[in-house]
Design a protein around this motif. Structure first.
Motif, PDB file in Angstrom:
ATOM      1  N   THR A 248     -18.549  -4.375-105.769  1.00 56.06           N
ATOM      2  CA  THR A 248     -17.851  -3.514-106.717  1.00 56.06           C
ATOM      3  C   THR A 248     -18.648  -3.260-107.986  1.00 56.06           C
ATOM      4  N   GLN A 249     -19.794  -3.904-108.088  1.00 56.31           N
ATOM      5  CA  GLN A 249     -20.599  -3.730-109.288  1.00 56.31           C
ATOM      6  C   GLN A 249     -21.225  -2.347-109.349  1.00 56.31           C
TER       7      GLN A 249
ATOM      8  N   ASP B 201      -5.227 -15.434-117.708  1.00 51.22           N
ATOM      9  CA  ASP B 201      -5.756 -15.155-116.365  1.00 51.22           C
ATOM     10  C   ASP B 201      -4.827 -14.176-115.675  1.00 51.22           C
TER      11      ASP B 201
ATOM     12  N   HIS C 248      -3.189 -11.445-113.460  1.00 51.42           N
ATOM     13  CA  HIS C 248      -3.330 -10.779-112.150  1.00 51.42           C
ATOM     14  C   HIS C 248      -2.358  -9.631-112.110  1.00 51.42           C
TER      15      HIS C 248
ATOM     16  N   ALA D 127     -10.577  -1.442-112.071  1.00 53.66           N
ATOM     17  CA  ALA D 127     -10.527  -2.815-111.574  1.00 53.66           C
ATOM     18  C   ALA D 127     -11.806  -3.558-111.913  1.00 53.66           C
ATOM     19  N   GLN D 128     -12.910  -2.894-111.726  1.00 55.73           N
ATOM     20  CA  GLN D 128     -14.181  -3.548-111.989  1.00 55.73           C
ATOM     21  C   GLN D 128     -14.339  -3.838-113.481  1.00 55.73           C
TER      22      GLN D 128
ATOM     23  N   SER E 104     -12.279  -6.780-114.699  1.00 53.27           N
ATOM     24  CA  SER E 104     -12.726  -8.120-114.335  1.00 53.27           C
ATOM     25  C   SER E 104     -13.599  -8.723-115.424  1.00 53.27           C
ATOM     26  N   GLU E 105     -14.233  -7.872-116.231  1.00 52.34           N
ATOM     27  CA  GLU E 105     -15.064  -8.414-117.306  1.00 52.34           C
ATOM     28  C   GLU E 105     -14.236  -9.129-118.362  1.00 52.34           C
TER      29      GLU E 105
ATOM     30  N   SER F 111      -7.734  -9.779-113.302  1.00 49.67           N
ATOM     31  CA  SER F 111      -8.040  -9.398-111.923  1.00 49.67           C
ATOM     32  C   SER F 111      -7.027  -8.365-111.452  1.00 49.67           C
TER      33      SER F 111
ATOM     34  N   SER G  55      -5.809  -5.982-108.409  1.00 48.04           N
ATOM     35  CA  SER G  55      -5.945  -5.646-106.995  1.00 48.04           C
ATOM     36  C   SER G  55      -5.394  -4.247-106.786  1.00 48.04           C
TER      37      SER G  55
END
Lengths: 340, 297, 521
Positions: free
Chosen positions: B46-47, C363, C365, C385-386, C389-390, C394, C396
């Motif tokens: 996904t990066q 955290d 979700h 989503a990506q 994540s940083e 998270s 989905s």
């Protein structure tokens, strides 16, 4: 059949003569009845499935403009709030009168909508089936005649590889080569004027048909070759060779007619496969056929259209199956392969 | 007992033929890539490593996909799910189909009619259309795709096993056992099934190829695994728009799918030849005939 | 205050419109050095010809009725067959079309509307006040409300009366100071004649229907009785296409002249074959929607954190090749009241993390429901989503079918996306951010905001109204349930022989399918 051995009175005299067997007719009747039963079962199953769908035709049409009032109004208009059994029954009785109902998406009669699509897909299927059969049979006969030659081996390997290729890969490769990148000989998509015949612009048919032909030729080829090889080894053919009959005559007159019977089965199966394979091809080339129509009908939850298309496909399947068996039966009495 | 080693003997023969060996190696390579791939992929799937549809470079050896993710990494990661789904769908379809076929052959009568009619109904559909209908109705969930493909295999497998099983159940020794009162289940397990192993092996091979083609075909049409999953079929669909600019996003997964199916098909072909040769009953043309007939249906 | 011609731009017929698109459309950050055309000037205007359009977005639910126009492609037909009372300029501002004058009373509870004279429908009938009243009664029919009904709910259609042949009195059940803006939205005021028959539709537009095959093709011919300057084209043929790849192939092969809704990925391919690309800064928007009445989004700190972790420029770069306009979590970007002084939000991972920590949601979700409802939606979801994540969030992504998305759970998803066509600010509020709004997907309910709206909607003076509206926007900016990272561009393609196309901010392709000024050389 029973042979009656009682002393006959004139009325029972007719029972003494046994009936002549009509295997073909009997089979046709039996298979036809089973076919109809299958169609009814299929339509019930599909209808039941559509009732479990999340969302219905109304929400499919209204999309993000759906308010409860608009949904309700449209559902009423489409008759979607009647009980399921009643909806199915209305549909079934309509079909028996030749009326396939109106599309839920746009109100047009389903028979017109689907009818045009049927013709378009049929053209693809028939063209691909006939051309594929001819090429496959021709190559098969040739390969059998030159058994174990380089020609034969190459064809065998290539056909084994091609049967395993996904159809969309074949389509993408053809488009890259003949339409978009290497040369621009053929259009990459079909632009249809509804109401015109599909054969009015043959150039648009070339790539879709070519894709389907490439997909089925290997099967027909391999079957033809195998049964030709089988026929060429029979005593009947050996006799003809010993008698000095010229080679081409042996191939075409002695061996081919006997070898054709099992290939009929494969040809029939190829037509059946085409009915499904046509979906990917239609998607790839934007061809307005039955496959495309089915995908959008499901997406729109257009139940009458879904039912009609499914019925057509199932009927096609059953018809081809019956036809294949009939032709096989007709051809096989001539098959004489006395073996040692 | 003798039959189990017969199956292994058949496999052994197949592997020793050039066709068999080639097929096994090709398919095996693809499986290897799919299994080991995720562990050796240079980036995560996904990066964002480069710009969308960027050409191959030192940063991304196979270029970028539609969102600039690494095509190489996504290809390495995108196989195992597809293979697993195809494997499970095949196993399920063959198991159910074989069970139904054997039952229809052994018990005959009403069982036979009902099962075969059900088979006819499902067979009244092209396989792809059937799976497509189910999936587009209920949504592209993994278990549903697997189930749909399995159900579409079962009828054909049932037909084939029924035909093969009839061959056996009609034989005297089976009838003798029935008269002796040995329960049906035992007869099936000990005498019928083992004789079907080579038939089943070929069916598994054929069905595995079709599972792969149908599942990949579904993904291509947009009905398979959904983003952001890295899956070969999906990659072909989502990168199709940039085919001219950057073909690797489509070509790489397509090549891998094709190699797998070609390998399996070739290997299955050699297994079928080897099994029909066993027992020395059939001549070569007969074997070829029977084999092709099975492969086409 | 009377809305008069002075306040609105009277757009000349397109000929060589080169609408400025400014620096908003630079493709920065991707290495994409292509500069697309923003207008076309090809030779000299010439009468005649058949324009072939290959459009995606249609289906067998295609319609010719303005009451039920829903998809992009529906508007390609509607915008040529019919005309609204009030329309939009290419700059997305209101413009009188069939209307001549629209005046409210002091309380904005009653409007006087006068239509132009000398306008005929395709069947020769003259446009009068009766047709206007008929149209609104059809739109607001309680038994079968049209798509526009929700935005015009204040109008009392039953109570509309005719003052003379061309003048109508429009009473409103609640104050409705923004009626003019609301009518300008495509599909909201297309006038149909009394006794309109959807099977044989007639309008006042520049083209009339010749044939219609839903899901496949429709053809139109020039209406010679058109009240404005007649169009150059003789005919238009609109063909439905299933996807972009077929469209592009058709354009490159010369089988169609114009195509709509291309993605940025094909720009180089199209231009490489000497076709052209029309780029517009669209006014449609694809928000991420958070339900403010559901945990964890009920905590405003979580909402702000999610807004802060989006790298908006990167999302534009990856999904739209850098084209389009950055969003600031407030809708209505081209509306006169839009507050451009609100500081542009950028990604701030540290701030996002500390907000999440303060909310006890370190955290996190969450499930983001996405669907292929519009161009770029699913891709944007993956980018989100990506990026999330940083910050340790998270996400989905759950990609559902379009049907399921708009099915029973529509407007109930805790965290999803959506697509809106362009609208002005207050009309959009009435559709989506009031407790009574029909499409309140964020379940937003803010008492201060509501009372500000009640004031604004009754304020006839635009300056005062703007002040109130900007206060409302401030509240949304600080607390709202929308994440609006961008306003997507509209990229269309056209052949080298097509002239007279112009880019527009309306958000519908091909200058909202305005083919009046298009010619073929």
């Amino acid at each position: 059949m029973a042979i009656v051995t009682t002393t006959a009175t004139p009325e029972t005299a007719r029972e003494l003569t046994p009936r002549k067997p009509h295997p073909m007719r009997d089979m046709l009747i039996k298979r036809g009845l089973i076919g109809i039963l299958t169609l009814v079962l299929v339509s019930i199953l599909v209808f039941a499935a559509t009732q479990t769908l999340p969302g219905n035709a109304a929400s499919a049409v209204l999309l993000n403009t759906a308010t409860p009032q608009r949904l309700h109004a449209l559902e009423q208009q489409l008759g979607l709030n009647r009980p399921a059994v009643e909806q199915y029954w209305t549909w079934l009785t309509g079909v028996l009168h030749g009326n396939f109902g109106k599309s839920l998406a746009n109100g047009q009669p389903v028979s017109t909508l689907v009818g045009g699509r049927i013709l378009n897909s049929l053209v693809l299927v028939v063209l691909a089936g006939v051309i594929g059969t001819l090429i496959g049979v021709g190559l098969g006969v040739l390969a059998a005649a030159r058994r174990d030659s380089v020609f034969d081996h190459v064809l065998s390997v290539v056909s084994l590889a091609v049967t395993a290729l996904p159809e969309f890969v074949v389509a993408v490769v053809l488009v890259i080569f003949f339409a978009a990148v290497v040369v621009h000989w053929f259009p990459a998509v079909s632009v249809f004027v509804p109401g015109t015949a599909p054969w009015s612009n043959p150039r648009e048919l070339v790539l879709p048909v070519a894709t389907l032909v490439i997909v089925i030729v290997p099967y027909v080829f391999r079957m033809m070759r195998a049964s030709m090889v089988d026929a060429l080894e029979s005593d009947y053919v050996q006799m003809a060779r010993l008698k000095g009959v010229p080679r081409w005559r042996i191939l075409l007159v002695h061996a081919l007619p006997n070898a054709i019977a099992p290939t009929i089965q494969v040809i029939g199966l190829s037509f059946l496969y085409l009915a499904g394979g046509v979906v990917v091809v239609e998607y790839m080339f934007n061809y307005p056929g039955l496959g495309q129509a089915l995908v959008s009908a499901v997406s729109d939850r257009d139940i009458p259209q879904i039912q009609a298309i499914v019925l057509v496909l199932a009927a096609f399947y059953i018809a081809v199956n019956i036809l294949t068996d009939v032709i096989s039966l007709a051809v096989s009495p001539r098959r004489r392969l006395p073996r040692s | 007992m003798a039959r189990r080693s017969e199956a292994i003997a058949v496999l052994g023969r197949a592997v020793r033929t050039p066709r068999g060996a080639t097929g096994l190696v090709i398919a095996g390579l693809v499986v290897l890539v799919a299994v080991i791939g995720p562990a050796v992929a240079p980036y995560s799937t996904t990066q964002f490593v480069t710009s969308p549809f960027a050409r191959a470079s030192s940063v991304a050896w196979l270029g970028g996909d539609v969102l600039g993710r690494d095509v190489l990494s996504r290809t390495l990661d995108g196989g195992w799910e597809l293979l697993a789904m195809a494997a499970v769908a095949t196993a399920l379809g063959v198991a159910v189909g074989a069970a139904l076929g054997v039952m229809a052959a052994y018990y005959g009568g009403l069982w036979d009619s009902v099962i075969m009619r059900a088979v006819d109904v499902i067979l009244a559909f092209p396989q792809l259309v059937f799976a497509l209908l189910l999936v587009s109705i209920l949504g592209p969930k993994i278990w549903l795709i697997v189930l749909a493909v399995a159900i579409s295999h079962a009828p054909q497998v049932a037909r084939v096993t029924r035909a093969a099983a009839l061959d056996i159940t009609e034989r005297d020794f089976v009838k003798a056992m029935q008269i002796l009162g040995i329960p049906g289940r035992r007869i099936i397990r000990k005498d019928v099934l083992p004789n079907l192993t080579s038939v089943l092996m070929v069916e598994i091979g054929l069905r595995l190829t079709y599972s792969m083609l149908v599942i990949a075909g579904l993904s291509f049409l947009g009905f398979g695994l959904q983003p952001p999953a890295a899956s070969w079929g999906l990659m072909i669909n989502e990168n199709r728009v940039g085919l001219i600019a950057q073909p690797w996003g489509v070509l790489m997964p397509a090549i891998l799918i094709a190699l797998f199916t070609i390998g399996v098909n070739t290997f299955t072909d050699s297994v079928a030849r080897a099994s029909l040769g066993v027992g020395g009953r059939a001549t070569e043309p007969d074997a070829e005939l029977a084999l092709v007939a099975r492969e086409v249906s | 205050m009377t809305i008069s011609r002075r306040d609105f731009i009277k757009a000349g017929l397109a000929g060589s419109l080169a609408v400025g698109t400014g620096g908003l459309l630079s493709a920065c950050g991707t290495g994409n050095t292509i500069k697309p055309f923003t207008a076309s000037n090809v030779g000299r205007p010439r009468s005649g010809g058949q324009l072939r359009a290959g459009l995606t977005g249609g289906s067998t639910a295609d319609t010719l009725s303005p009451l039920n126009a829903i998809t992009n492609v529906d508007f390609s037909r509607i915008n040529n067959l019919y005309e609204p009372l009030v329309g939009l300029t290419p700059d997305a501002q209101p413009l009188f079309i069939l209307a001549e004058e629209l005046t409210p009373n002091a309380k904005a509870t009653q409007w006087t509307l006068r239509v132009r004279q000398g306008i005929t429908f395709h069947n020769g009938k003259t446009l009068t006040a009766d047709d206007v009243i008929y149209t609104f009664r059809e739109i607001l029919n309680p038994k079968a409300p049209a798509a526009a009904a929700a935005g015009l709910a204040s109008i009392d259609a039953k109570g509309m009366t005719k003052l003379d042949t061309y003048t109508v009195l429009i009473p409103c059940t609640t104050p409705f100071a923004t009626l003019g803006e609301a009518l300008a939205i495509p599909g909201y005021s297309d006038i149909i004649p009394v006794g309109f028959n959807p099977a044989a539709p007639v309008g006042t537009g520049p083209f009339k229907v010749r044939s219609f095959s839903p899901g496949t093709q429709s053809t139109f011919v020039r209406y010679d009785g058109y009240w404005q300057t007649a169009p150059y084209l003789d005919e238009i043929v609109i063909t439905d296409y299933a996807d972009q790849v077929s469209q592009v192939n058709a354009l490159l092969a010369g089988q169609v002249d114009v195509v709509n809704l291309l993605s940025d990925d094909v720009i180089s391919e199209v231009q490489g074959e000497s076709k052209n690309v029309l780029l517009s800064a669209g006014g449609g928007w694809n928000p991420f929607t958070m339900r403010v009445d559901t945990a964890p989004f009920s905590d405003v700190r979580v909402r702000q954190a999610l807004r802060l972790l989006v790298d908006r420029q990167q999302m534009l770069d990856l999904v739209f090749g850098g084209f389009g306009t950055l969003g600031n979590d407030v809708f209505g970007i081209w509306a006169p009241e839009y507050d451009h002084s609100l500081p542009q939000r950028h990604q701030d991972i540290d701030q996002a993390k500390s907000l999440l920590k303060a909310a006890g949601a370190e955290d996190l979700h969450v499930t983001l429901v996405t669907s292929d409802i519009a161009q770029g939606t699913v891709l944007a979801a993956q980018v989100f989503a990506q990026q999330a994540s940083e910050a340790g969030v998270s996400v989905s992504v759950d990609d559902v079918t379009v049907n399921e998305f708009y099915g029973t759970n529509y407007l109930k998803w805790p965290f999803a996306q959506d697509y809106w066509f362009y609208n002005f600010y207050l009309p959009q509020v009435s559709l989506a951010t009031l407790p009574t709004a029909p499409f309140n997907e964020t379940h937003w309910k803010n008492a201060q905001y509501d009372s500000l709206y009640a004031q604004a909607i009754a304020t006839v003076d635009p300056t005062l109204r703007t002040e109130i509206a900007q206060e409302m926007q401030r509240i949304e900016y600080d607390q709202g349930g929308y994440i609006i990272p961008f306003f997507p561009p509209v990229i269309d393609g056209f052949g080298a022989n097509v002239g007279g196309l112009a880019s527009s901010k309306i958000g519908l392709s091909l200058n909202a399918y305005d083919f009046r000024g298009v010619w073929l050389s």
